[in-house]
Design an enzyme around this catalytic site. Sequence first.
Site, PDB file in Angstrom:
ATOM      1  N   ALA A   9      -1.956   6.493  -3.190  1.00  0.00           N
ATOM      2  CA  ALA A   9      -0.514   6.529  -3.445  1.00  0.00           C
ATOM      3  C   ALA A   9       0.024   5.111  -3.291  1.00  0.00           C
ATOM      4  O   ALA A   9       0.358   4.676  -2.198  1.00  0.00           O
ATOM      5  CB  ALA A   9       0.159   7.477  -2.472  1.00  0.00           C
ATOM      6  N   CYS A  10       0.055   4.374  -4.405  1.00  0.00           N
ATOM      7  CA  CYS A  10       0.544   2.993  -4.379  1.00  0.00           C
ATOM      8  C   CYS A  10       1.360   2.744  -5.640  1.00  0.00           C
ATOM      9  O   CYS A  10       1.360   3.546  -6.565  1.00  0.00           O
ATOM     10  CB  CYS A  10      -0.626   2.007  -4.275  1.00  0.00           C
ATOM     11  SG  CYS A  10      -1.702   1.992  -5.721  1.00  0.00           S
ATOM     12  N   SER A  11       2.042   1.612  -5.681  1.00  0.00           N
ATOM     13  CA  SER A  11       2.919   1.321  -6.818  1.00  0.00           C
ATOM     14  C   SER A  11       2.135   1.191  -8.127  1.00  0.00           C
ATOM     15  O   SER A  11       2.611   1.623  -9.176  1.00  0.00           O
ATOM     16  CB  SER A  11       3.745   0.062  -6.557  1.00  0.00           C
ATOM     17  OG  SER A  11       2.908  -1.059  -6.418  1.00  0.00           O
TER      18      SER A  11
END
Length: 136
Positions: A9-11
């Site tokens: 879950a990252c940009s």
Amino acid sequence: MTVTIYGAACSSTRKAKQWFTKQNISYVERNILKNPLTVSELQGILRMTVDGTDEIISTRSKIYKDLDLDIETLPLQELLELIHQHPRLLRSPIMVDEKRLQVGYHEDDIRQFLPRKTRERQWMQWRLNQLHLAEG
């Protein structure tokens, strides 16, 4: 053709998902922290890389630094098992379909997942815009 997005879950993973949604390209997401890749899946990804493990390993990650790894001396099987145990060693996202692989979100490179006809149509539109700019 369905794309699989392996990521944390990252940009960058969020940007990739937004891009595929905007382009109406179906994808399946797999959170590698909750559901790590198996050694066999990692081998499949490595077969698609150009630069091997250099392409998929995040050498800037905290876990990479904490483990103090010397990838060059580590047998591949051990490295793959280490990645399975510590999925944060992988760069994120890793996007694959039957023929293509992309590591990390790069706006220009991700276009390879567009169908050929769409890429051709966008190229022609870009060329027309350039002609209009040159004439104006």
